[in-house]
Design an enzyme around this catalytic site. Structure first.
Site, PDB file in Angstrom:
ATOM      1  N   ASP A  24       1.110   7.951 -18.723  1.00 11.32           N
ATOM      2  CA  ASP A  24       0.864   9.376 -18.815  1.00 11.32           C
ATOM      3  C   ASP A  24       1.486   9.817 -20.153  1.00 11.32           C
ATOM      4  O   ASP A  24       2.258   9.078 -20.769  1.00 11.32           O
ATOM      5  CB  ASP A  24       1.480  10.120 -17.627  1.00 11.32           C
ATOM      6  CG  ASP A  24       0.889  11.520 -17.483  1.00 11.32           C
ATOM      7  OD1 ASP A  24       0.230  11.992 -18.435  1.00 11.32           O
ATOM      8  OD2 ASP A  24       1.082  12.155 -16.428  1.00 11.32           O
TER       9      ASP A  24
HETATM   10  C1  BGC Z   1      -0.779  14.938 -17.502  1.00 13.55           C
HETATM   11  C2  BGC Z   1      -1.971  14.009 -17.338  1.00 13.55           C
HETATM   12  C3  BGC Z   1      -2.943  14.258 -18.452  1.00 13.55           C
HETATM   13  C4  BGC Z   1      -2.244  14.049 -19.781  1.00 13.55           C
HETATM   14  C5  BGC Z   1      -3.137  14.232 -20.980  1.00 13.55           C
HETATM   15  C6  BGC Z   1      -0.183  14.883 -18.891  1.00 13.55           C
HETATM   16  O1  BGC Z   1       0.726  15.913 -19.082  1.00 13.55           O
HETATM   17  O2  BGC Z   1       0.194  14.616 -16.543  1.00 13.55           O
HETATM   18  O3  BGC Z   1      -2.578  14.212 -16.094  1.00 13.55           O
HETATM   19  O4  BGC Z   1      -4.048  13.414 -18.319  1.00 13.55           O
HETATM   20  O5  BGC Z   1      -1.184  14.985 -19.873  1.00 13.55           O
HETATM   21  O6  BGC Z   1      -3.460  15.551 -21.173  1.00 13.55           O
END
Ligand code: BGC
Length: 784
Positions: free
Chosen positions: A279
């Protein structure tokens, strides 16, 4: 001088072009040759996201290595690194999961690039319709393809462990079977376009508070049966191109640094063949991440690549491991539209997708109450008094990365007008001027993460209520809630509880309309569960509309007017009180006193070291309420229709379990209008070595649209894995000998047909790796 300069440029171009001709090219030469031809720096760049190298990025000037050779979709969450000399293009990753998230506008470009806002995952799960989830996936995936994106960062499969998780709207359910099945159907739909998905957040990421450093303490059994199960179903049934590891730690190790999670479980036990990405900013140690099998670090920064290069040079990281990470990424790059040179149109068929989102929303709204057949609104009901701020400012989805930039959204009043009803204009203008004045006084400042500060409910006094009851045929009251990434919801008034003014609104309007013998319908425009028990007796009908995407208002009107007969059912329980939730005492976790230091690289509250113990073990949601006999407001699997359905003729293919058993049942529309019924199969397993919940969902099916009197025979296949529970001692799924109870019903509490079968002797269904052991002793809830 000038000539010399040009000669150098020309010479370099010739050298690059000769080297490109002689270097193995991705897709043409064997992959291993391409990898051998990569320098260590290129490998270390490929396993680290390249957003900071993109020309659009603020940090692009810091580039050591070339920037992306092709223009990439603006507003995407990240990119991989390109190695043009080896024919390796960058691939583009953009959010999900309720639709594609990219920038709707671009610099020096008058065109718009809107995407369809589909219903949130809680609604999609409430459809209990895998085929429909596939069609949503197909439409969403087409936008991914046509906007030049390679992988969408979704669907998101975390379990609704607690109703207050701020991202529950992005997740499907409290149950892993429906989570896994609906997610797999979506992945199949999206990937049928030749683009990829990233199922996330793997795993046990069930709270947002301190999400980047929350240590989840959880038993192996609860992990396997509840928190990993949905992912395993999705991996098996849909082969997602990528998996996104979660921010949190599991039993002391970051998910992205956990070899147990990413290699032993995901790859060895489940045979997963794609790549894993972090993530955004997840985990700490790039070397540990590579070793664990977390192939790509997103969104990436130069120091991560440097750490990896240094680790290989110092012998801390075996280059063979890095080569494997690279190989897994390149295998997916090879499948990507970018590699295939797909000429995307930037013009997906948004009109066609609007129909898909409306149909999905129609099927996933849940009718919670319908006293005296208040709904559908009778033909004669034409004039509606619409109360509640969100009747005018509908909430189509949650906030944060799960938010979609859609071209328009249909408010409830608009939907009602479209359906030929008249919304009382005086009331409408009272609300409009109220909302305008509040917003003028207090800019809403909706940040990327934050839900906009909710606006206090417009105070409707008894005079307004009475005058509306005189002129309107019926009243609608919309109650709205929003939440999103980065924070959790609160158990208090204004969030899980209604505010005093919302209660007052329901009471005033109901008193006034009931005095005139007119009906009151409450519409819940929410992304997660709220308290309903204390006020649900007051209105005549309650429609749970969820956050249903850009067509929300039209879909609500479809159901209110009876154009569509509601067929959604709850995929998460509505408890009586928040304190009844089995994890209420352990959510969202506690900051650990001895380590109250913030991470120097990523300061801020999201990094505070904290931990949470999943003391409720496997008893999450209805598994808890049914086993421990806790009354609920609306149970898992519940939902009304404008029709009624009878269940009969339950048959089991055998009374003794061999390899599998087929259960069939007749479902008859016993009402007067056409409708669809969701039939749910719950299994009660005998308690033996392991304690067992009262019942667990093992199958579900939605009928076709049944005409009054029409019967459909539904069948479910129960295989050995459906009988099995996870035995930590032997690290295997075991089905224990004894009598199994098959319950087929309209909800987890409304069982309509029952049968039994026996399993002669205990069976080891599948042996798994010993992984993610919990070294901390904590009291886990057990039945005995
Ligand atoms: C989130 C993810 C997301 C990623 C990219 C993170 O803060 O937890 O779900 O895909 O950002 O935007």
């Amino acid at each position: 001088m000038k000539n010399k300069f040009f000669s150098i440029i020309l010479l370099s171009a010739v050298v690059i072009s000769i080297s490109a001709q002689t270097s193995p090219q991705l897709g043409k030469a064997p992959l291993k040759n391409v990898i051998s031809a990569m320098t260590l720096e290129e490998k270390a760049a490929l396993v680290v996201g390249a957003r900071y190298r993109n020309p659009n990025s603020q940090n692009a000037s810091n580039n050591q290595l070339p920037v992306s050779p092709v223009p990439l979709t603006q507003g995407a969450a990240g990119f991989t690194y390109a190695v043009p000399r080896l024919g390796i293009p960058p691939i583009v990753l953009a959010d999900g999961p309720a639709g594609l998230r990219i920038s709707p506008t671009r610099q020096n470009d008058n065109n718009t690039y809107y995407c369809t806002a589909f219903p949130v995952a809680t609604l999609l799960a409430s459809t209990w319709d895998s085929e429909l989830a596939t069609s949503v996936g197909k439409a969403m995936g087409n936008e991914v393809l046509e906007y030049g994106v390679d992988v969408i960062l979704g669907p998101a499969l975390n379990i609704h462990r607690n109703p207050l998780c701020g991202r529950n709207f992005e997740y499907f359910s409290e149950d892993p079977l429906i989570t896994g099945k609906i997610a797999a159907s979506m992945v199949n739909g999206i990937q049928s376009n030749g683009v990829g998905t990233s199922i996330k957040h793997f795993a046990a990421n069930n709270a947002e508070t301190n999400r980047m450093s929350l240590n989840t303490i959880v038993s192996e059994r609860a992990l396997r049966e509840i928190y990993l199960k949905g992912f395993s179903i999705a991996v098996k049934e849909s082969k997602p191109w990528t998996v996104m590891s979660s921010y949190n730690l599991i039993n002391g190790v970051y998910a992205s640094e956990s070899n147990d999670l990413l290699t032993k479980i995901l790859r060895n036990d489940w045979n997963y063949g794609g790549f894993v990405m972090t993530d955004w900013g997840g985990g700490k140690d790039p070397v540990a991440q590579m070793i664990a099998g977390n192939d790509l670090l997103m969104p990436g920064n130069a120091s991560q690549s440097k750490t990896i290069v240094d680790a290989v040079n110092s012998g801390k990281l075996d280059v063979k491991i890095l080569d494997k990470n690279v190989e897994r990424i390149l295998n997916i790059v090879l499948m990507s539209p970018k590699f295939r040179g797909y000429n995307y149109s930037n013009k997906p068929d948004l009109k066609a997708h609007a129909l898909v989102t409306r149909q999905a929303a129609d099927e996933g709204m849940v009718l919670l109450k319908n006293s005296g057949n208040a709904l559908p609104l009778p033909e004669a009901t034409k004039k509606i008094a619409a109360f509640g701020n969100t009747s005018y400012e509908i909430i189509t989805g949650g906030t944060g990365s799960g938010d979609v930039n859609e071209a328009y959204s249909i408010a409830l009043v608009e939907g009602l007008n479209n359906a030929g009803l008249t919304v009382n204009e005086n009331l409408q203008s009272l609300y409009n001027s109220y909302l305008k004045s509040v917003k003028e006084g207090k800019p809403r400042g909706r940040g990327f993460m934050g839900a906009s500060a909710s606006i206090a409910e417009f105070a409707v006094n008894s005079d307004i209520a009475a005058s509306m009851a005189n002129v309107a045929d019926a009243a609608l009251i919309t109650i709205g809630r929003n939440s999103g990434e980065g924070s959790d919801r609160k158990p208090e008034e204004g969030d899980f509880q209604l505010t005093a003014s919302e209660r007052e609104l329901i009471r005033q309007v109901s008193d006034a309309f009931h005095a005139k013998n007119k009906k009151v319908v409450v519409v819940l425009n929410i992304g997660g569960v709220i308290e309903t028990a204390s006020w649900k007796e007051i209105p005549d009908a309650i429609l749970l509309a969820w956050q249903a995407g850009q067509e929300t208002g039209n879909s609500i009107a479809d159901i209110l007017c009876g154009k569509v007969n509601p067929s959604g059912k709850l995929a998460s329980t509505f408890p009586v009180n928040y304190s009844d939730v089995s994890s209420a005492g352990n959510f969202p976790g506690k900051v650990t006193p001895q380590t109250q230091v913030t991470d120097s690289q990523n300061p801020g509250p999201r990094r505070q070291q904290s931990e949470v113990s999943y003391e409720e073990g496997i008893y999450v949601g209805y598994r808890y309420y049914t086993t421990f006999k806790i009354p609920v407001s609306y149970e898992f699997g519940y939902g009304l229709s404008y029709s009624t359905f009878g269940y009969s003729n339950l048959k089991l293919s055998s009374s003794k379990f061999g390899k599998s058993i087929t259960v069939s049942v007749d479902i008859k529309n016993t009402g007067t209008v056409a409708g669809k019924e969701v039939a749910e199969l719950y299994l009660g397993a005998p308690a033996g070595k392991l304690d067992k919940p009262e019942r667990e969902l093992k199958g579900f099916a939605k009928t076709t649209l049944l005409q009054p009197g029409e019967v459909q025979n539904i069948s479910f296949m129960i295989d050995a894995s459906a009988l099995a529970s996870f035995d930590t001692q032997s690290s295997s799924w075991i089905a224990e000998a004894g009598r199994y109870i098959v319950n087929v019903g309209a909800s987890s509490a409304d069982i309509r047909a029952t049968g039994t079968f026996t399993l002669g002797s205990t069976m080891v269904v599948k042996k798994e790796s010993k992984a993610l052991a919990c070294s901390v002793t904590f009291n886990e809830l057990k039945l005995k």
